[in-house]
Scaffold this motif. Structure first.
Motif, PDB file in Angstrom:
ATOM      1  N   ARG A   2       1.025  -1.101  -0.125  1.00  0.00           N
ATOM      2  CA  ARG A   2      -0.096   0.049   0.093  1.00  0.00           C
ATOM      3  C   ARG A   2       0.976   1.061   0.278  1.00  0.00           C
ATOM      4  O   ARG A   2       1.823   1.539   0.595  1.00  0.00           O
ATOM      5  N   PRO A  54     -14.614   0.489   6.443  1.00  0.00           N
ATOM      6  CA  PRO A  54     -14.169  -0.627   7.519  1.00  0.00           C
ATOM      7  C   PRO A  54     -13.792  -1.654   6.868  1.00  0.00           C
ATOM      8  O   PRO A  54     -13.636  -2.291   6.106  1.00  0.00           O
ATOM      9  N   THR A  55     -12.328  -1.977   7.755  1.00  0.00           N
ATOM     10  CA  THR A  55     -11.674  -3.308   7.026  1.00  0.00           C
ATOM     11  C   THR A  55     -12.579  -4.547   7.270  1.00  0.00           C
ATOM     12  O   THR A  55     -13.925  -4.355   7.981  1.00  0.00           O
ATOM     13  N   GLY A  56     -12.157  -4.885   5.397  1.00  0.00           N
ATOM     14  CA  GLY A  56     -13.400  -6.489   5.691  1.00  0.00           C
ATOM     15  C   GLY A  56     -14.489  -6.128   5.230  1.00  0.00           C
ATOM     16  O   GLY A  56     -14.751  -7.200   4.096  1.00  0.00           O
ATOM     17  N   THR A  58     -13.725  -3.473   1.796  1.00  0.00           N
ATOM     18  CA  THR A  58     -12.924  -3.365   1.137  1.00  0.00           C
ATOM     19  C   THR A  58     -12.323  -4.496  -0.639  1.00  0.00           C
ATOM     20  O   THR A  58     -12.413  -4.126  -1.758  1.00  0.00           O
ATOM     21  N   ASP A  61      -6.062  -5.332   0.070  1.00  0.00           N
ATOM     22  CA  ASP A  61      -5.492  -5.358   1.398  1.00  0.00           C
ATOM     23  C   ASP A  61      -4.561  -3.822   1.518  1.00  0.00           C
ATOM     24  O   ASP A  61      -3.606  -3.261   1.637  1.00  0.00           O
ATOM     25  N   ARG A  64      -6.721   1.146  -1.388  1.00  0.00           N
ATOM     26  CA  ARG A  64      -7.563   2.920  -0.246  1.00  0.00           C
ATOM     27  C   ARG A  64      -8.929   2.709  -1.018  1.00  0.00           C
ATOM     28  O   ARG A  64      -9.178   2.768  -1.926  1.00  0.00           O
ATOM     29  N   ARG A  65      -9.770   2.396   0.081  1.00  0.00           N
ATOM     30  CA  ARG A  65     -10.995   2.349  -0.536  1.00  0.00           C
ATOM     31  C   ARG A  65     -11.532   2.991   0.329  1.00  0.00           C
ATOM     32  O   ARG A  65     -11.032   3.933   1.853  1.00  0.00           O
TER      33      ARG A  65
END
Length: 115
Positions: A2, A54-56, A58, A61, A64-65
């Protein structure tokens, strides 16, 4: 891998400038991994606020979302300021970007997740 927050912010500011839209860093966060919030000022007293998804939800990894932080298409500027103040109390390493565009363009394209 990232992109760091600092590099992503720099690229986003340039993307806005390429479209002749004013964008500034209001608050500089952690250069490596600070969360980024983007406030689109509609120049009528209202803003649209976007933050990290939020994580999960998106599905990625490395990319960025983004999600809309507050309900509705736009909220009063004061409501957005209160929201960001709460976020700062939770995470002092976050970035805040402000974009001035009466058309409400966010330049997040496919990275925006509709919830």
């Amino acid at each position: 891998m990232r992109l760091t927050s600092e590099i992503w912010v720099s690229a986003y500011i340039r993307r806005c400038q390429a479209a002749f839209v004013q964008a500034v860093v209001v608050r500089r966060g952690d250069a490596a991994a600070g969360a980024i919030f983007i406030s689109i000022d509609l120049l009528d007293g209202n803003v649209c606020l976007y933050g990290p998804a939020p994580t999960g939800i998106t599905g990625s990894d490395t990319d960025r979302r983004w999600v809309r932080c507050l309900e509705g298409s736009a909220v009063a500027s004061e409501e957005a300021r209160v929201f960001l103040a709460r976020q700062l109390n939770f995470d002092s390493d976050l970035w805040i970007l402000e974009v001035e565009d009466s058309a409400g363009r966010h330049f997040l394209d496919d990275a925006l997740v509709e919830t």
